[in-house]
Design a protein around this motif. Structure first.
Motif, mmCIF file in Angstrom:
data_model
loop_
_atom_site.group_PDB
_atom_site.id
_atom_site.type_symbol
_atom_site.label_atom_id
_atom_site.label_comp_id
_atom_site.label_asym_id
_atom_site.label_seq_id
_atom_site.Cartn_x
_atom_site.Cartn_y
_atom_site.Cartn_z
ATOM 1 N N TYR A 140 47.711 64.634 -29.119
ATOM 2 C CA TYR A 140 47.958 63.195 -29.208
ATOM 3 C C TYR A 140 48.327 62.786 -30.642
ATOM 4 N N ARG A 141 47.658 63.396 -31.610
ATOM 5 C CA ARG A 141 47.983 63.077 -33.002
ATOM 6 C C ARG A 141 49.396 63.558 -33.350
ATOM 7 N N LYS A 142 49.763 64.709 -32.863
ATOM 8 C CA LYS A 142 51.092 65.244 -33.132
ATOM 9 C C LYS A 142 52.172 64.363 -32.519
ATOM 10 N N ASN A 143 51.878 63.762 -31.371
ATOM 11 C CA ASN A 143 52.847 62.898 -30.680
ATOM 12 C C ASN A 143 52.711 61.429 -31.086
ATOM 13 N N THR A 181 48.186 57.197 -30.946
ATOM 14 C CA THR A 181 46.953 56.904 -31.670
ATOM 15 C C THR A 181 45.828 56.469 -30.750
ATOM 16 N N TYR A 182 46.118 55.586 -29.806
ATOM 17 C CA TYR A 182 45.068 55.072 -28.930
ATOM 18 C C TYR A 182 44.489 56.185 -28.057
ATOM 19 N N TRP A 183 45.341 57.011 -27.497
ATOM 20 C CA TRP A 183 44.859 58.102 -26.658
ATOM 21 C C TRP A 183 44.022 59.075 -27.480
ATOM 22 N N ALA A 232 52.694 59.350 -16.208
ATOM 23 C CA ALA A 232 53.439 60.077 -15.171
ATOM 24 C C ALA A 232 53.699 61.523 -15.564
ATOM 25 N N GLU A 233 52.821 62.113 -16.372
ATOM 26 C CA GLU A 233 52.922 63.532 -16.707
ATOM 27 C C GLU A 233 51.531 64.096 -16.904
ATOM 28 N N VAL A 234 51.398 65.379 -16.554
ATOM 29 C CA VAL A 234 50.093 66.031 -16.647
ATOM 30 C C VAL A 234 50.282 67.371 -17.353
ATOM 31 N N PRO A 235 50.166 67.410 -18.685
ATOM 32 C CA PRO A 235 50.292 68.682 -19.397
ATOM 33 C C PRO A 235 49.119 69.605 -19.113
ATOM 34 N N LEU A 236 49.295 70.882 -19.402
ATOM 35 C CA LEU A 236 48.286 71.880 -19.081
ATOM 36 C C LEU A 236 46.974 71.620 -19.822
ATOM 37 N N GLY A 237 47.064 71.223 -21.108
ATOM 38 C CA GLY A 237 45.843 70.961 -21.868
ATOM 39 C C GLY A 237 45.008 69.860 -21.268
ATOM 40 N N ARG A 238 45.657 68.803 -20.774
ATOM 41 C CA ARG A 238 44.912 67.714 -20.147
ATOM 42 C C ARG A 238 44.304 68.150 -18.822
ATOM 43 N N VAL A 239 45.008 69.005 -18.090
ATOM 44 C CA VAL A 239 44.462 69.526 -16.837
ATOM 45 C C VAL A 239 43.186 70.314 -17.101
ATOM 46 N N VAL A 240 43.213 71.173 -18.130
ATOM 47 C CA VAL A 240 42.025 71.960 -18.463
ATOM 48 C C VAL A 240 40.858 71.047 -18.843
ATOM 49 N N LEU A 241 41.137 70.012 -19.634
ATOM 50 C CA LEU A 241 40.077 69.072 -20.016
ATOM 51 C C LEU A 241 39.513 68.356 -18.799
ATOM 52 N N MET A 242 40.364 67.920 -17.873
ATOM 53 C CA MET A 242 39.880 67.225 -16.680
ATOM 54 C C MET A 242 39.087 68.155 -15.768
ATOM 55 N N VAL A 243 39.482 69.426 -15.689
ATOM 56 C CA VAL A 243 38.730 70.380 -14.862
ATOM 57 C C VAL A 243 37.339 70.603 -15.437
ATOM 58 N N PHE A 244 37.250 70.820 -16.752
ATOM 59 C CA PHE A 244 35.937 70.982 -17.376
ATOM 60 C C PHE A 244 35.075 69.734 -17.176
ATOM 61 N N SER A 245 35.676 68.561 -17.321
ATOM 62 C CA SER A 245 34.921 67.322 -17.156
ATOM 63 C C SER A 245 34.439 67.158 -15.726
ATOM 64 N N LEU A 246 35.293 67.481 -14.750
ATOM 65 C CA LEU A 246 34.909 67.339 -13.353
ATOM 66 C C LEU A 246 33.775 68.295 -12.991
ATOM 67 N N VAL A 247 33.864 69.552 -13.445
ATOM 68 C CA VAL A 247 32.785 70.509 -13.173
ATOM 69 C C VAL A 247 31.494 70.058 -13.851
ATOM 70 N N SER A 248 31.596 69.547 -15.080
ATOM 71 C CA SER A 248 30.417 69.074 -15.796
ATOM 72 C C SER A 248 29.764 67.896 -15.082
ATOM 73 N N VAL A 249 30.568 66.971 -14.579
ATOM 74 C CA VAL A 249 30.030 65.806 -13.871
ATOM 75 C C VAL A 249 29.345 66.238 -12.572
ATOM 76 N N THR A 250 29.988 67.107 -11.826
ATOM 77 C CA THR A 250 29.402 67.571 -10.563
ATOM 78 C C THR A 250 28.096 68.317 -10.805
ATOM 79 N N TYR A 251 28.090 69.185 -11.808
ATOM 80 C CA TYR A 251 26.880 69.945 -12.136
ATOM 81 C C TYR A 251 25.761 69.010 -12.613
#
Length: 462
Positions: A71-74, A77-79, A208-227
């Protein structure tokens, strides 16, 4: 030199919860007294839960920092700011939780405090637990010199018996590590992973885009929330029935996991679609919702006229007690914002929680959340034309509501048939629903109570 076994004293809720040992094997043949059964000394097991919690913490932290860099590279700032803020807040709370559980402020452990300072406390704690496990493994055949006696009630073949067993100091220390990581997982899940997952879903929706890094972050967050939500149920049962040894089988854990996964995912998706539809107009509604949950225990506390509890921790001042109560309240609000906490917080109570099986509190929570979800879904259906193009909004809205209703069904299934101590309920789920739907018939039952034999037969059948 062996020390004399002593019974563990009843102290505060914190001490009782943190020092629960491993499950004992019950030997009905060997008994010490007429009503006390001597259990086989508990054996230590590999700390898989500690490794898993550490893996989730490190994985979510690394993926969050990677997305901050992107996000900083792009120049987004808010994200970048929100992603980093959610990571930092949950990480700091995790460090404070581990320090509080292990009481490090009163110990001389500069390395541990330094690792907590650089947000790597879970890593050093995991290494300590692994070293403790390896030490126990090497000394498996040796007798533990320092032991204590622990007594718990247990239901065996429908009968309540008192179990007594010896717990070594090393095994108790390893159990304390496990319980500390359970609390850490809840803090990470509801104060970090839930807002992080919600925000990343929102960013994916509006960009309207889902980069791989964001997918990995969302997967970790979802598993953490469920656990974390699954652990929330287990710890709630453990706190409510502190005098009992509780065993949850694979079927019970599976039911809880399905219930919590459907409940949280449907709730968060509805919040994301609602926020994407109204943008900034949705903020007052969400903030008001959270503040109501946050201040509700304090309003009840002030109305009761009770004094602030002073036995949360032995060496705490009133300021320290207030900080702990505020932290517990924030966690309680974070849990109830996304799912049911399975406990009702009572700040005026010595144990801070209501240990009764409060069906009314559960029914009120799910009723209010269902109405909220329906309103937010309707807002998305009628005003979210530009949120999801080329998708049927009516079908999405219907699927989300059905998923939430299915989660409620699994919740009712668990409490009716799979709860480990359901035979202790004064009234089960069917009784409560019967009272709500057929109040007149319930009044007739009070006037003409059924014989005790029929009551016991009905409860044992359930």
């Amino acid at each position: 030199m062996n020390t004399r076994p002593q019974h563990s004293e009843r102290t505060s809720t914190m001490d009782r919860v943190y020092e629960i040992p491993e499950e004992p094997n019950v030997d009905p043949v060997s008994s010490l007294q007429e009503d006390v059964i001597r259990g086989t000394n508990p054996r230590f097991t590999f700390p898989f839960s500690i490794l898993f919690s550490t893996f989730l913490y490190c994985g979510e932290a690394a993926s969050a920092l990677y997305m901050v860099r992107i996000y900083r590279k792009n120049s987004e700032t808010y994200w970048m700011t929100y992603t980093f803020s959610f990571f930092m807040f949950s990480s700091i709370m995790v460090q404070l939780t581990l320090i509080f559980v292990h009481r490090d402020l009163a110990k001389d452990k500069p390395l541990s405090l330094f690792m907590h300072l650089i947000l790597l406390g879970p890593v050093i704690r995991c290494l300590e637990a692994m070293i403790k496990y390896l030490t126990l493994w090497k000394k498996e055949e040796q007798e533990e010199p320092y032991v204590s006696l622990t007594r718990k009630k247990m239901l065996i073949d429908g009968e309540e018996v008192l179990i007594e067993w010896e717990v070594g100091h090393s095994i108790r220390t390893l159990a304390m590590h496990r319980n500390a990581y359970k609390r850490m997982s809840q803090i990470q899940a509801f104060l970090g992973s839930v807002p992080q997952l919600t925000y990343q879903l929102y960013v994916s929706l509006i960009s309207a885009e889902v980069p791989l890094g964001r997918v990995v972050l969302m997967v970790f967050s979802l598993v953490s929330v469920t656990y974390g939500a699954t652990l929330c149920n287990m710890l709630a049962i453990q706190i409510k029935y502190d005098d009992y040894k509780i065993r949850l089988g694979p079927l019970e854990v599976l039911c809880i996991t399905i219930w919590r996964t459907l409940e949280i995912t449907s709730r968060l998706l509805i919040l994301v679609l609602f926020s994407a539809t109204l943008k900034l107009k949705a903020v007052p509604f969400l903030v008001l919702n959270f503040l109501i949950i946050l201040f509700e225990p304090w309003i009840k506390f002030w109305r009761s006229g009770a004094q602030m509890p002073n036995n949360i921790e032995k060496n705490f001042s009133r300021v320290g007690t207030l900080v702990v109560l505020i932290s517990v309240t924030i966690l309680y609000a974070g849990i109830n914002f996304s799912c049911w906490s399975a406990l009702q917080l009572r700040l005026a109570d010595r144990d801070l929680v209501d240990k009764g099986q409060n069906w009314g509190h559960m029914g009120l929570h799910y009723s209010v959340r269902l109405v909220e979800n329906v309103i937010m879904v309707l807002v998305f259906k009628f005003f979210g034309a530009k949120v999801l193009l080329n998708y049927c909004h009516s079908l999405i809205a219907l699927q989300l509501i059905i998923a939430y209703l299915i989660s409620i069904g699994f919740m009712l299934l668990f409490f009716q048939y799979l709860h480990p101590l359901r035979s202790l309920f004064a009234h089960n789920v069917v009784d409560y629903l019967h009272c709500v739907c057929c109040h007149q018939h319930s009044r007739t039952r009070v006037e003409n109570p059924e014989p005790p034999f029929e009551t016991e037969a009905r409860q044992s059948a359930v």
